[in-house]
Motif scaffolding. Structure first.
Motif, PDB file in Angstrom:
ATOM      1  N   PHE A   1      15.102   5.303 -13.009  1.00 20.47           N
ATOM      2  CA  PHE A   1      15.412   5.951 -13.708  1.00 20.47           C
ATOM      3  C   PHE A   1      14.504   5.928 -15.157  1.00 20.47           C
ATOM      4  CE2 PHE A   1      19.040   7.453 -10.914  1.00 20.47           C
ATOM      5  CZ  PHE A   1      18.137   8.812 -10.812  1.00 20.47           C
ATOM      6  N   LEU A   2      14.570   4.814 -15.587  1.00 19.56           N
ATOM      7  CA  LEU A   2      14.431   4.066 -16.922  1.00 19.56           C
ATOM      8  C   LEU A   2      12.643   4.056 -16.013  1.00 19.56           C
ATOM      9  CD1 LEU A   2      14.329   2.893 -19.594  1.00 19.56           C
ATOM     10  CD2 LEU A   2      14.786   0.854 -18.377  1.00 19.56           C
ATOM     11  N   VAL A   3      12.107   3.014 -15.260  1.00 15.91           N
ATOM     12  CA  VAL A   3      11.160   3.153 -14.794  1.00 15.91           C
ATOM     13  C   VAL A   3      10.185   4.261 -14.526  1.00 15.91           C
ATOM     14  CG1 VAL A   3       9.787   1.717 -12.301  1.00 15.91           C
ATOM     15  CG2 VAL A   3      11.097   0.559 -14.197  1.00 15.91           C
ATOM     16  N   PHE A   4      10.689   5.045 -14.016  1.00 12.27           N
ATOM     17  CA  PHE A   4       9.916   6.288 -14.193  1.00 12.27           C
ATOM     18  C   PHE A   4       9.581   7.388 -15.248  1.00 12.27           C
ATOM     19  CE2 PHE A   4       9.940  11.170 -13.581  1.00 12.27           C
ATOM     20  CZ  PHE A   4       8.968  11.346 -12.469  1.00 12.27           C
ATOM     21  N   GLY A   5      10.924   7.211 -15.903  1.00  8.64           N
ATOM     22  CA  GLY A   5      10.456   7.799 -17.666  1.00  8.64           C
ATOM     23  C   GLY A   5       9.605   6.988 -18.191  1.00  8.64           C
ATOM     24  N   VAL A   6       9.553   5.712 -18.347  1.00 14.77           N
ATOM     25  CA  VAL A   6       8.209   4.426 -18.520  1.00 14.77           C
ATOM     26  C   VAL A   6       7.264   5.236 -18.315  1.00 14.77           C
ATOM     27  CG1 VAL A   6       7.669   2.481 -18.826  1.00 14.77           C
ATOM     28  CG2 VAL A   6       9.983   3.156 -19.601  1.00 14.77           C
ATOM     29  N   LEU A   7       6.845   5.427 -16.801  1.00 18.74           N
ATOM     30  CA  LEU A   7       6.020   6.208 -16.191  1.00 18.74           C
ATOM     31  C   LEU A   7       5.449   7.105 -17.235  1.00 18.74           C
ATOM     32  CD1 LEU A   7       6.053   4.074 -13.316  1.00 18.74           C
ATOM     33  CD2 LEU A   7       4.625   2.657 -14.783  1.00 18.74           C
ATOM     34  N   VAL A   8       5.859   8.403 -16.865  1.00 20.07           N
ATOM     35  CA  VAL A   8       5.988   9.263 -17.480  1.00 20.07           C
ATOM     36  C   VAL A   8       5.475   9.804 -18.492  1.00 20.07           C
ATOM     37  CG1 VAL A   8       6.598  11.575 -17.601  1.00 20.07           C
ATOM     38  CG2 VAL A   8       6.718  10.333 -15.154  1.00 20.07           C
ATOM     39  N   SER A   9       6.914   8.647 -19.659  1.00 21.81           N
ATOM     40  CA  SER A   9       6.144   8.649 -21.098  1.00 21.81           C
ATOM     41  C   SER A   9       4.296   7.454 -20.987  1.00 21.81           C
ATOM     42  CB  SER A   9       6.984   8.154 -21.807  1.00 21.81           C
ATOM     43  OG  SER A   9       6.660   7.435 -22.983  1.00 21.81           O
ATOM     44  N   GLY A  10       3.951   7.005 -20.569  1.00 23.00           N
ATOM     45  CA  GLY A  10       2.630   6.508 -21.502  1.00 23.00           C
ATOM     46  C   GLY A  10       1.973   7.208 -20.277  1.00 23.00           C
ATOM     47  N   LEU A  11       1.647   8.178 -19.115  1.00 24.37           N
ATOM     48  CA  LEU A  11       1.036   9.180 -18.845  1.00 24.37           C
ATOM     49  C   LEU A  11       0.701   9.727 -19.825  1.00 24.37           C
ATOM     50  CD1 LEU A  11       1.554   9.435 -15.530  1.00 24.37           C
ATOM     51  CD2 LEU A  11      -0.540   8.307 -16.192  1.00 24.37           C
ATOM     52  N   ILE A  12       1.540  10.925 -20.352  1.00 26.41           N
ATOM     53  CA  ILE A  12       1.456  11.713 -21.484  1.00 26.41           C
ATOM     54  C   ILE A  12       1.103  11.292 -22.563  1.00 26.41           C
ATOM     55  CG2 ILE A  12       2.858  12.738 -23.461  1.00 26.41           C
ATOM     56  CD1 ILE A  12       5.662  13.117 -20.593  1.00 26.41           C
ATOM     57  N   ALA A  13       1.550   9.641 -23.458  1.00 27.07           N
ATOM     58  CA  ALA A  13       0.778   9.352 -24.491  1.00 27.07           C
ATOM     59  C   ALA A  13      -1.192   9.191 -24.669  1.00 27.07           C
ATOM     60  CB  ALA A  13       1.498   7.861 -24.675  1.00 27.07           C
ATOM     61  N   ALA A  14      -0.763   8.480 -22.976  1.00 22.58           N
ATOM     62  CA  ALA A  14      -2.981   8.603 -23.012  1.00 22.58           C
ATOM     63  C   ALA A  14      -3.337   9.717 -22.388  1.00 22.58           C
ATOM     64  CB  ALA A  14      -2.837   7.596 -21.634  1.00 22.58           C
ATOM     65  N   PHE A  15      -2.824  10.719 -22.227  1.00 17.59           N
ATOM     66  CA  PHE A  15      -3.875  11.547 -21.702  1.00 17.59           C
ATOM     67  C   PHE A  15      -3.272  12.754 -22.151  1.00 17.59           C
ATOM     68  CE2 PHE A  15      -3.512   8.637 -17.931  1.00 17.59           C
ATOM     69  CZ  PHE A  15      -5.362   8.914 -17.979  1.00 17.59           C
ATOM     70  N   VAL A  16      -1.931  13.122 -22.379  1.00 23.93           N
ATOM     71  CA  VAL A  16      -1.507  14.641 -23.815  1.00 23.93           C
ATOM     72  C   VAL A  16      -1.766  14.441 -24.654  1.00 23.93           C
ATOM     73  CG1 VAL A  16      -0.148  16.377 -23.914  1.00 23.93           C
ATOM     74  CG2 VAL A  16      -0.263  15.092 -21.435  1.00 23.93           C
ATOM     75  N   PRO A  17      -3.161  14.904 -25.460  1.00 18.41           N
ATOM     76  CA  PRO A  17      -2.857  14.555 -27.020  1.00 18.41           C
ATOM     77  C   PRO A  17      -2.035  15.872 -27.831  1.00 18.41           C
ATOM     78  CG  PRO A  17      -4.608  16.570 -26.653  1.00 18.41           C
ATOM     79  CD  PRO A  17      -4.076  15.654 -25.004  1.00 18.41           C
ATOM     80  N   PRO A  18      -0.949  14.300 -29.000  1.00 17.66           N
ATOM     81  CA  PRO A  18       0.159  15.714 -29.522  1.00 17.66           C
ATOM     82  C   PRO A  18      -0.062  17.335 -29.983  1.00 17.66           C
ATOM     83  CG  PRO A  18      -0.262  13.292 -30.359  1.00 17.66           C
ATOM     84  CD  PRO A  18      -1.354  13.486 -29.372  1.00 17.66           C
ATOM     85  N   SER A  19      -1.267  17.527 -30.585  1.00 18.69           N
ATOM     86  CA  SER A  19      -2.181  18.853 -30.288  1.00 18.69           C
ATOM     87  C   SER A  19      -1.669  18.976 -29.831  1.00 18.69           C
ATOM     88  CB  SER A  19      -3.722  18.696 -30.607  1.00 18.69           C
ATOM     89  OG  SER A  19      -4.200  17.896 -30.168  1.00 18.69           O
TER      90      SER A  19
END
Length: 314
Positions: free
Chosen positions: A41-59
């Protein structure tokens, strides 16, 4: 490290005799079990979080929020469902949102909700408590209520001067020249190392807790709900576990009421020693000195309310 390995090989007979004790075997079994259960679960969450940081702008979150602050609070809370990640990552993301023009009430609601109500955390809680499916809904309700209550409190009582000047300064975007996949790998690596360290610490703490703390002490808390709630709330602040792994740690603690365990799960992602330090650095000490104690009280109250409603006060 090589020297230690050589010594371990040379003196393996003596070490085996020294370490072959029931308490150590029990502790090592609990440590391995907690880490093995929580790591996927930790690894999955980290991977999804990394994808969001790279491809989903905070705006994107800013554009989805209503202009009215009170209405934006629950929207920001439910936005945490779509953004898995550790609470360590939610602090800089929330500061970035404020710097991009998001209302502080909504950004702080997102700060508290994102690490506590996302699907990774809820699924890990279901796996950790297979015999208590109500615990998943109770954790979701208690955490969401905590986040929204703190957001609404900020709308009514919060002051912008409590936030440090650097937290309000608008960001100037610069192109670092790195690809999105570079951002993804660096973000995932950083989050995994950061959260993995807290997971190992939590596993060691859980193992030591089960071995060193007499079972009679924990059983005595079973009949004292108020004392159990207070003890677990303080323990959540001190242990500072990752929200994607804390359910496995608290599930391994015997003799505690379910409501006390729920308090641990709701308080931990909202306020702990590492979050207080991160919030001080991101928003200033004046903010942390007011926000952390208030969140602690609100989280305990929200968890107890959710426990009374869904767990029957057990």
């Amino acid at each position: 490290m090589c020297g230690l390995l050589v010594l371990a090989i040379v003196f393996q007979g003596q070490l085996a005799a020294l370490l072959d004790v029931p308490a150590l075997r029990t502790g090592s079994t609990i440590f391995v079990a907690v880490c093995v259960q929580a790591m996927p679960f930790l690894v999955f969450g980290v991977l999804v979080s990394g994808l969001i940081a790279a491809f989903v702008p905070p705006s994107a979150l800013r554009a989805a929020l209503p202009r009215n602050q009170s209405a934006a609070v629950p929207v920001a809370g439910f936005a945490g469902l779509a953004l898995p990640g550790c609470e360590c990552a939610s602090v800089p993301v929330s500061r970035r949102l404020i710097q991009q023009g998001v209302a502080p009430a909504a950004a702080l609601t997102f700060l508290l909700a994102a690490p506590a109500v996302n699907p990774v955390v809820l699924v890990s809680t279901a796996v950790a408590f297979p015999a208590e499916p109500r615990m998943v809904l109770a954790r979701f309700l208690g955490s969401l209520l905590t986040a929204c209550a703190m957001g609404w409190l900020w709308v009514r009582l919060g002051k912008s001067e409590w936030l440090a000047e650097w937290a309000l300064r608008r960001l100037e975007c610069h192109d670092s020249g790195g690809s999105r996949w570079t951002v993804f790998t660096e973000s995932a690596r950083h989050d995994l190392v950061e959260a993995g360290g807290f997971l190992v610490l939590g596993g060691l703490t859980s193992a030591a807790f089960n071995v060193l703390v007499p079972a009679s002490w924990m059983e005595s808390l079973g009949g004292q709900l108020l004392l159990g709630v207070l003890v677990m709330a303080v323990l959540a602040v001190v242990l500072a576990l990752c929200s994607e792994a804390d359910a496995f740690v608290v599930a391994s603690m015997p003799g505690l009421p379910l409501t006390a365990k729920l308090v641990f799960l709701v308080v931990g992602p909202a306020v702990d020693v590492k979050l207080i330090a991160l919030q001080s650095g991101a928003f200033g000490r004046r903010f942390a000195a007011r926000f952390a104690p208030t969140t602690f009280v609100v989280a305990i109250g929200s968890a107890c309310a959710a426990g009374a409603l869904l767990l029957g006060g057990a």
